[in-house]
Scaffold this motif. Structure first.
Motif, short mmCIF file in Angstrom:
data_model
loop_
_atom_site.label_atom_id
_atom_site.label_comp_id
_atom_site.label_asym_id
_atom_site.label_seq_id
_atom_site.Cartn_x
_atom_site.Cartn_y
_atom_site.Cartn_z
N SER A 52 0.81 -1.05 -0.01
CA SER A 52 0.18 0.05 0.15
C SER A 52 1.00 1.34 -0.12
O SER A 52 0.63 2.16 -0.73
N GLN A 96 -8.22 0.40 -0.54
CA GLN A 96 -8.16 -1.16 0.12
C GLN A 96 -9.70 -1.04 0.84
O GLN A 96 -10.30 -2.14 0.93
N ASP A 175 -6.13 -1.54 -4.85
CA ASP A 175 -5.59 -2.06 -3.65
C ASP A 175 -6.39 -3.22 -2.92
O ASP A 175 -7.53 -3.11 -2.32
N GLU A 176 -5.89 -4.40 -3.12
CA GLU A 176 -6.59 -5.58 -2.67
C GLU A 176 -8.16 -5.67 -2.96
O GLU A 176 -8.89 -5.53 -2.06
MG LIG Z 1 -2.39 -2.89 2.52
#
Ligand SMILES: [Mg+2]
Ligand SMILES: Nc1ncnc2c1ncn2[C@@H]1O[C@H](COP(=O)(O)OP(=O)(O)O)[C@@H](O)[C@H]1O
Lengths: 261, 363
Positions: A52, A96, A175-176
């Motif tokens: 991140s 995220q 992000d994920e």
């Molecule tokens: Mg992360």
């Protein structure tokens, strides 16, 4: 095999000698990375290896301690907010945790970037744009005027994606995106990203822990370990490498199951 | 005609022929141009070099609504048009329920009524929680209470002391200015002593505690509601009333009279300093006069009110925190509501106390 592209090539993201530290903790040191135009690059690494933070450095939310970052041919470090605006318009980001504005409906969320950059579009056209973006992101029309708190986790991710796509970006940061989704939802999301990438000719920077996503949609995978990117390549080639973390990651039971799928 | 085309958009009768990039950047002007082109409309895309989904949407919309003919589209553009058409599912954008003024007033009244009833219900639930604790004293959370003592009480000493000290000076100064007109500036001491001990000590402390701790209670519990910590507690079998509300209530009820007493002392100190410097009343005389003119009942009035105020502040703070649902904005709203509600209730109660103490002869 080297991590960076040859000098002649013009990567869409170019990171050189990046260093990030928080107090005594060094997260990145001497990190190089190139992302090619039009590819889906997966970024993997253990929890807390700084995936991140890497993304935040690339998009200019975090000023690195040292190194250079170029996105779309423009230097990203130490830019004034105003100057960077023209670059920001050309990418979309899915955070995220979604990071949807909780006081706005999903459609209004999608309209935020439109209003910010193109206030002259007019309400009617903006509403229409928001609606087809919502539909492209695989949300049902009823979701348009719901608040984020009224959505399930998977729907929230899709709403975040719709907002990231609002300005027809060339570059998409995720992000994920499939973390916390059920396997069917995650697979559907993978397919969605793959098809959007093809349709809209996107470059995708995909941080993920999801081995299935890596196998299903990534053109190349960048492995983050020992504070830097230790390798960038197709999974098949990565498997040939004898770095312990890579072997454990891709050749562990889950890695093999994903490969077999 | 193609031979004479300039490298700009052309409007030729009903043929709309954009050139170059047809993207979001010029979507506004293209939309207007399209609107100004009369039916039957033909859109010639042969000179478009680049198109994004917004450009495609504008074309799609003309085809859908006006039956426009599209010519000269490359296969890539056709594909994009097809994708946009596929995603054409009108969706509602704005939230439901914009209300008129009367309906708004009605809804507001209902809400206020419900809040009051809810607060009473919460009061009841807290009492039940207390009774349960008395029956199972082992479940009492000493540590939580002691921790709150520190946050609510000890850490407030500085700001409450400073505030009271300044208020003491202000009362002394304002009183002296008025009383000097009658040559009665020595009565400034009566004014300082009685008003700080009986009224301003507990009241200002209550307002400060409502702003400091009442709001914090609402925000803490509200955030825990959003992160589902409160739900997690319930499922583990821990009662949120016992774990969250009662320690805060007890701490505030115990700390309020102590803080109020501290506020009284500091206000008297501030007033004394002013009297000494400005009215040249020596400190010893000042202290003697204070002891003479402030009856013990004034101290009792102040110290009886303080814990009741504390109870109301903690109750309103915890109650509003528990009302938080869903999103982060609610935490802010409920925190504000907690402070407004508790100060409002404190002032109403103060008026009730004033009447009550006068009628039992504690004047
Ligand atoms: Mg992360
Ligand atoms: N703002 C910050 N301040 C201090 N440390 C941070 C900050 N952001 C991230 N870190 C640290 O940097 C490391 C990498 O974090 P992150 O990039 O979030 O990991 P992940 O790879 O799981 O996404 C972690 O050890 C984290 O504690």
């Amino acid at each position: 095999m080297s991590i960076t592209l040859p000098d002649g090539a013009s990567p869409i993201i170019k990171v050189r000698s990046l260093e990030n530290r928080f107090g005594d903790q060094i997260v990145h040191q001497d990190l190089d990375l190139d992302v090619r135009r039009g590819e889906i690059i997966g970024v993997v690494g253990g929890s807390g290896t700084g995936k991140s933070v890497l993304m935040r450095s690339v998009i200019g939310l975090q000023t690195p301690t040292a190194g250079s970052v170029e996105v779309l041919g423009e230097n990203m470090i130490g830019r004034e907010e105003d100057e960077a605006k023209n670059i920001r318009r050309r990418w979309g980001i899915l955070f995220q945790n979604g990071a949807l504005f909780s006081t706005l409906t999903v459609a209004e969320n999608v309209e935020v970037p439109l209003r910010e950059y193109f206030p002259k579009l007019g309400t009617e056209l903006m509403d229409e744009i928001a609606c087809y973006k919502i539909s492209m992101s695989g949300l049902p029309p009823e979701a348009g005027n719901k608040y984020p708190s009224e959505l399930s986790g998977g729907m929230r991710k899709r709403a975040g994606l719709a907002r990231a796509l609002a300005l027809d970006p060339e570059l998409l940061f995720l992000d994920e995106p499939t973390a916390g989704l059920d396997p069917i939802g995650a697979q559907a999301f993978d397919q969605l990203i793959r098809s959007l990438q093809k349709k809209l000719d996107l470059t995708v920077f995909l941080i993920t822990h999801d081995l299935d996503s890596l196998y299903a949609i990534c053109d190349r995978v960048a492995v983050l370990a020992d504070r830097r990117v230790i390798a960038v390549d197709t999974i098949d080639r990565l498997l040939q490498m004898d770095h312990p973390w890579i072997q454990e990651y891709f050749n562990g039971p889950r890695g093999r199951a994903a490969a077999a799928a | 005609m193609a031979a004479t085309l300039a490298p700009s958009d052309q409007l030729n009768g009903s043929i709309f022929s954009p050139a170059g990039a047809l993207t979001i950047v010029r979507a506004g002007s293209v939309a207007r141009e399209l609107e100004n082109t009369p039916d039957p409309l033909t859109i010639d895309l042969s000179r478009v070099e680049r198109m994004d989904t917004v450009g495609a949407w504008l074309i799609h919309r003309s085809v859908r609504d006006r039956g426009a003919q599209v010519t000269g589209a490359s296969s890539e553009l056709q594909e994009l048009l097809r994708q946009v058409a596929e995603a054409d599912h009108p969706a509602p954008v704005r939230p439901v329920g914009e209300r008129g003024a009367v309906a708004e007033l009605g809804a507001w009244t209902m809400e206020a009524g419900r809040t009051l009833v809810g607060l009473l219900g919460f009061f009841g639930a807290t009492l039940v929680g207390f009774l349960n604790l008395i029956r199972h004293p082992k479940r009492f959370r000493y540590n939580a209470v002691v921790q709150r003592f520190d946050v609510v009480g000890v850490r407030a000493l500085g700001i409450i002391g400073l505030m009271s000290f300044l208020i003491g000076i202000v009362i002394g100064q304002q009183g002296a200015v008025q009383l000097q007109q009658f040559g009665a500036e020595v009565y400034t001491i009566n004014l300082i002593g009685r008003i700080t001990v009986r009224e301003l000590g507990p009241l200002m402390t209550a307002i400060m505690v409502a702003g400091r701790s009442g709001s914090a209670f609402a925000a803490q519990i509200g955030t825990m509601k959003i992160t589902e910590e409160v739900d997690a507690m319930r499922t583990i079998g821990v009662s949120p009333i016992e774990a969250l509300v009662i320690p805060r209530l007890i701490a505030t009820v115990i700390m309020m009279p102590l803080l109020a007493f501290w506020a009284m002392l500091m206000a008297i100190f501030g007033g004394g300093l002013f009297s000494w410097i400005s009215l040249e009343i020596p400190p010893l005389t000042y202290v003697q006069r204070i002891a003479e003119v402030v009856p013990a009942t004034d101290l009792w009035v102040g110290l009886i009110k303080a814990p009741v105020f504390g109870f109301i502040i903690a109750l309103a703070g915890c109650f509003q925190g528990m009302l938080v649902a869903n999103d982060a904005e609610q935490v802010g709203l409920k925190t504000t509501a907690a402070v407004v509600q508790s100060i409002f209730l404190v002032i109403i109660l103060d008026a009730v106390f004033a009447i009550f103490f006068s009628s039992i002869g504690w004047i």
